[in-house]
Scaffold this active site. Structure first.
Site, PDB file in Angstrom:
ATOM      1  N   ASP A 102       0.783  -1.307   0.114  1.00 45.62           N
ATOM      2  CA  ASP A 102       0.025  -0.053   0.199  1.00 45.62           C
ATOM      3  C   ASP A 102       0.698   1.241   0.114  1.00 45.62           C
ATOM      4  O   ASP A 102       1.973   1.063   0.791  1.00 45.62           O
ATOM      5  CB  ASP A 102      -0.856  -0.026   1.181  1.00 45.62           C
ATOM      6  N   GLU A 129     -15.094  -6.790  -8.292  1.00 44.59           N
ATOM      7  CA  GLU A 129     -15.277  -7.492  -6.827  1.00 44.59           C
ATOM      8  C   GLU A 129     -16.617  -7.063  -6.290  1.00 44.59           C
ATOM      9  O   GLU A 129     -16.984  -6.224  -6.418  1.00 44.59           O
ATOM     10  CB  GLU A 129     -13.988  -7.227  -5.745  1.00 44.59           C
ATOM     11  N   ASN A 162     -24.406  -2.485  -8.620  1.00 46.00           N
ATOM     12  CA  ASN A 162     -24.537  -1.422  -7.618  1.00 46.00           C
ATOM     13  C   ASN A 162     -25.530  -0.492  -8.082  1.00 46.00           C
ATOM     14  O   ASN A 162     -26.329   0.027  -7.039  1.00 46.00           O
ATOM     15  CB  ASN A 162     -23.254  -0.600  -7.366  1.00 46.00           C
ATOM     16  N   GLY A 170     -25.130   4.849   2.088  1.00 47.52           N
ATOM     17  CA  GLY A 170     -23.695   5.606   2.261  1.00 47.52           C
ATOM     18  C   GLY A 170     -22.759   5.094   1.835  1.00 47.52           C
ATOM     19  O   GLY A 170     -22.888   3.781   1.171  1.00 47.52           O
ATOM     20  N   CYS A 195     -19.188   2.648  -1.986  1.00 48.92           N
ATOM     21  CA  CYS A 195     -19.480   2.137  -3.452  1.00 48.92           C
ATOM     22  C   CYS A 195     -20.745   2.762  -4.014  1.00 48.92           C
ATOM     23  O   CYS A 195     -20.613   3.178  -4.920  1.00 48.92           O
ATOM     24  CB  CYS A 195     -19.520   0.503  -3.436  1.00 48.92           C
ATOM     25  N   LYS A 220     -23.090   1.609   7.859  1.00 52.85           N
ATOM     26  CA  LYS A 220     -23.896   0.495   8.308  1.00 52.85           C
ATOM     27  C   LYS A 220     -23.549  -0.165   9.469  1.00 52.85           C
ATOM     28  O   LYS A 220     -22.221   0.049   9.874  1.00 52.85           O
ATOM     29  CB  LYS A 220     -24.129  -0.288   6.956  1.00 52.85           C
ATOM     30  N   ARG A 276     -17.290   6.648   5.260  1.00 50.97           N
ATOM     31  CA  ARG A 276     -17.324   7.389   4.334  1.00 50.97           C
ATOM     32  C   ARG A 276     -18.687   7.449   3.821  1.00 50.97           C
ATOM     33  O   ARG A 276     -19.460   6.708   3.618  1.00 50.97           O
ATOM     34  CB  ARG A 276     -16.566   6.805   3.088  1.00 50.97           C
TER      35      ARG A 276
HETATM   36  N1  LIG Z   1     -15.078  -1.339  -0.194  1.00 49.19           N
HETATM   37  C1  LIG Z   1     -16.125  -2.145  -0.856  1.00 49.19           C
HETATM   38  O1  LIG Z   1     -17.075  -2.684  -0.307  1.00 49.19           O
HETATM   39  C2  LIG Z   1     -15.739  -2.427  -2.230  1.00 49.19           C
HETATM   40  C3  LIG Z   1     -16.549  -3.891  -2.838  1.00 49.19           C
HETATM   41  C4  LIG Z   1     -16.189  -3.901  -4.053  1.00 49.19           C
HETATM   42  C5  LIG Z   1     -15.409  -3.288  -4.881  1.00 49.19           C
HETATM   43  N2  LIG Z   1     -14.895  -2.035  -4.458  1.00 49.19           N
HETATM   44  C6  LIG Z   1     -13.956  -1.292  -5.117  1.00 49.19           C
HETATM   45  O2  LIG Z   1     -12.735  -1.601  -4.980  1.00 49.19           O
HETATM   46  C7  LIG Z   1     -11.644  -0.629  -5.160  1.00 49.19           C
HETATM   47  C8  LIG Z   1     -11.088  -0.439  -3.651  1.00 49.19           C
HETATM   48  O3  LIG Z   1     -11.923  -0.256  -2.758  1.00 49.19           O
HETATM   49  P1  LIG Z   1     -11.511  -0.461  -1.171  1.00 49.19           P
HETATM   50  O4  LIG Z   1     -12.918  -0.116  -0.444  1.00 49.19           O
HETATM   51  O5  LIG Z   1     -10.738  -1.347  -0.791  1.00 49.19           O
HETATM   52  O6  LIG Z   1     -10.919   0.916  -1.108  1.00 49.19           O
HETATM   53  P2  LIG Z   1      -9.852   1.605   0.197  1.00 49.19           P
HETATM   54  O7  LIG Z   1      -9.792   3.205   0.233  1.00 49.19           O
HETATM   55  O8  LIG Z   1     -10.049   0.833   1.262  1.00 49.19           O
HETATM   56  O9  LIG Z   1      -8.457   0.973   0.003  1.00 49.19           O
HETATM   57  C9  LIG Z   1      -7.718   1.438  -1.311  1.00 49.19           C
HETATM   58  C10 LIG Z   1      -6.082   1.637  -0.865  1.00 49.19           C
HETATM   59  O10 LIG Z   1      -5.371   1.666  -2.022  1.00 49.19           O
HETATM   60  C11 LIG Z   1      -4.012   2.362  -1.603  1.00 49.19           C
HETATM   61  N3  LIG Z   1      -3.458   2.774  -2.674  1.00 49.19           N
HETATM   62  C12 LIG Z   1      -3.677   4.228  -3.334  1.00 49.19           C
HETATM   63  N4  LIG Z   1      -3.117   4.230  -4.705  1.00 49.19           N
HETATM   64  C13 LIG Z   1      -2.050   3.427  -4.478  1.00 49.19           C
HETATM   65  C14 LIG Z   1      -0.825   2.947  -5.195  1.00 49.19           C
HETATM   66  N5  LIG Z   1      -0.389   3.575  -6.492  1.00 49.19           N
HETATM   67  N6  LIG Z   1      -0.236   1.841  -4.823  1.00 49.19           N
HETATM   68  C15 LIG Z   1      -0.638   0.971  -3.640  1.00 49.19           C
HETATM   69  N7  LIG Z   1      -1.760   1.424  -3.069  1.00 49.19           N
HETATM   70  C16 LIG Z   1      -2.428   2.463  -3.361  1.00 49.19           C
HETATM   71  C17 LIG Z   1      -4.564   3.641  -0.664  1.00 49.19           C
HETATM   72  O11 LIG Z   1      -3.823   4.165   0.118  1.00 49.19           O
HETATM   73  C18 LIG Z   1      -5.899   2.508  -0.049  1.00 49.19           C
HETATM   74  O12 LIG Z   1      -5.204   1.981   1.235  1.00 49.19           O
HETATM   75  C19 LIG Z   1     -12.559   0.629  -5.408  1.00 49.19           C
HETATM   76  O13 LIG Z   1     -12.428   0.883  -6.835  1.00 49.19           O
HETATM   77  C20 LIG Z   1     -14.010   0.315  -4.941  1.00 49.19           C
HETATM   78  O14 LIG Z   1     -15.147   0.847  -5.591  1.00 49.19           O
HETATM   79  C21 LIG Z   1     -14.961  -1.931  -3.188  1.00 49.19           C
END
Ligand SMILES: NC(=O)c1ccc[n+]([C@@H]2O[C@H](COP(=O)([O-])OP(=O)(O)OC[C@H]3O[C@@H](n4cnc5c(N)ncnc54)[C@H](O)[C@@H]3O)[C@@H](O)[C@H]2O)c1
Length: 418
Positions: free
Chosen positions: A32, A156, A213, A267, A270, A328, A335
């Site tokens: 990360d 995902e 979504n 909220g 996503c 939730k 967020r």
């Molecule tokens: N949260 C969910 O429930 C969920 C479910 C399905 C899909 N998604 C999708 O998955 C993606 C990630 O979501 P999330 O909730 O895990 O986000 P998050 O914000 O929890 O995590 C993203 C991470 O990426 C890191 N990051 C940013 N740039 C980087 C880089 N260049 N190299 C390495 N790390 C880097 C950030 O520091 C952060 O820790 C999004 O596109 C989201 O829409 C999220």
């Protein structure tokens, strides 16, 4: 055979994905860009509340799962590179792909050799991103055609609060793959998962995520709009009405029921961003999507509708308890939290005598939102005793008895849960 995988981004999706593949016997490197997050995970600490991940991290740490500060070296060894970085919305509502491009830059400066590797974009990106943005970018900047590099996307569908179970027991695995080698490699990687593997075009895979979504958000906004009509009509038990709706046998065994239920708006990370990004995507294609536009507007107006309702029953001097700050229950993710929007609407009307409680999300909330007029309390009973009016914003189970315990107070159950 053990696959070697590097994960970029250790948030909800990346950390769960990394640990999931490690648990399945692969060698996983996690990286990360946030150094503190990297350090914490390397010490065995999960940076957010998520059941099971703690245990799985401890089991796999420095064995099948290694946190790295040097992702380029790991990419060299890897068969798969998963991009799991955030795709937040930009000011105009479109998906901000900067983090995805930055991660791709970090990956592609990592090697010169011709080893076969698949870059898999797991981040949610609008339909046609891989085809019209990522591949042209890689081709132009890195001479992609001359390398043994393959590209795929793999949306995902996990839910926060249930990340581990949803990842490890998926309903289906969807991969955008337009190359037989990438398809075979991914199918092999996922062979130990008991779910159908569906290889589809890049655009189809990206679209399915938004289809899902957008539908969930639509069901929520539909329910919220119905609840407003019922509320304005008067003498309608909204909770009872929706529960009776669900008694129709066509809803039997349907987990989607919880989305056809009113509240104070969706909220989290996503739904707000994905609906806006899909709206923007469609508008860019020359089609203004009417349903999506209203889904978004209804959601954005819910906090105002609810706060106006609260205000109509109380005085500005009254102390308001906001119960629940996370978007939730079972999550500390704040967020796009409805609680923040309701606090802002109340304060705009001069109602700033606010005390707030959440079982786990107070710290995250204070980090994200600076409301100097809000007092925080880490005890539910003390919060309720101090307040004149109780507002349930998140349906945490522990709020279940407050209506009988504090029946003399004004109570607003914005989740129709009590
Ligand atoms: N949260 C969910 O429930 C969920 C479910 C399905 C899909 N998604 C999708 O998955 C993606 C990630 O979501 P999330 O909730 O895990 O986000 P998050 O914000 O929890 O995590 C993203 C991470 O990426 C890191 N990051 C940013 N740039 C980087 C880089 N260049 N190299 C390495 N790390 C880097 C950030 O520091 C952060 O820790 C999004 O596109 C989201 O829409 C999220």
């Amino acid at each position: 055979m053990k696959n070697v995988i590097t994960i970029f981004g250790l948030g909800f999706v990346g950390l769960t994905t990394g640990l999931g593949f490690a648990e399945k016997g692969n060698k996983v490197f996690g990286y990360d860009i946030d150094k503190k997050r990297n350090e914490n995970i390397a010490k065995g600490n999960i940076p957010f509340m998520e059941p099971m991940l703690d245990k799985i991290l401890k089991k796999n740490l420095n064995n099948n799962f290694v946190v790295t500060n040097n992702p380029q070296n790991c990419v060299k060894e890897s068969d798969f590179i998963f991009i799991c970085v955030g795709t937040p919305f930009s000011d105009d509502g479109s998906a901000n792909l900067d983090y995805v491009f930055n991660a791709i830059d970090e990956v592609l400066t990592g090697f010169e050799d011709d080893k076969k590797r698949v870059i898999v974009v797991k981040s949610t990106v609008p339909p046609s991103t891989t085809k019209t943005k990522l591949i042209p970018y890689i081709n132009e900047k890195y001479d992609f055609n001359y390398r043994n590099l393959l590209i795929a996307n793999n949306p995902e569908f996990l839910r926060e609060g249930k990340c581990w179970n949803d990842f490890i027991n998926p309903d289906r695995i969807i991969c955008g793959v337009e190359d037989i080698k990438a398809k075979n490699m991914l199918e092999d990687l996922y062979k130990n998962f008991e779910a159908p593997f569906l290889g589809v075009t890049f655009n189809t895979a990206e679209f399915i995520k938004y289809l899902s979504n957008s539908l969930l958000a639509t069901m929520i906004s539909f329910s919220n709009e119905m609840s407003i009509i019922a509320d304005l009509t008067g003498d309608i038990n909204i909770k009872e009405s929706f529960n009776i709706l669900h008694m129709d046998k066509r809803w039997d065994n349907c987990n989607m029921k919880s989305y056809v239920y009113p509240g104070c708006g969706y909220g989290g990370y996503c739904l707000p961003k994905d609906t806006k990004s899909m709206f923007y995507h469609s508008k860019n294609l020359g089609y203004e999507p009417k349903i999506l536009e209203n889904v978004i507007n209804i959601n954005e107006n819910m906090s105002k509708y609810m706060s106006d309702k609260i205000i109509s029953f109380i005085e500005p001097k009254d102390k308001i308890a906001i119960l629940g700050l996370s978007f939730k229950p079972e999550s500390d993710d704040v967020r796009e939290s409805p609680a923040a929007k309701i606090i802002e609407c109340l304060s705009c009307e001069g109602y700033t005598n606010i005390i707030a409680y959440d079982p786990i999300a107070i710290d995250q909330f204070q980090k994200c939102y600076e409301y100097d007029y809000v007092q925080y309390c880490d005890n539910l009973n003390e919060t309720c005793k101090e307040a004149d009016c109780l507002v349930v914003v998140t349906a945490w189970e522990e709020f279940g008895k407050i209506n009988s315990k504090y029946c003399s107070k004004k109570l607003f159950d914005l989740r129709y849960f009590l």
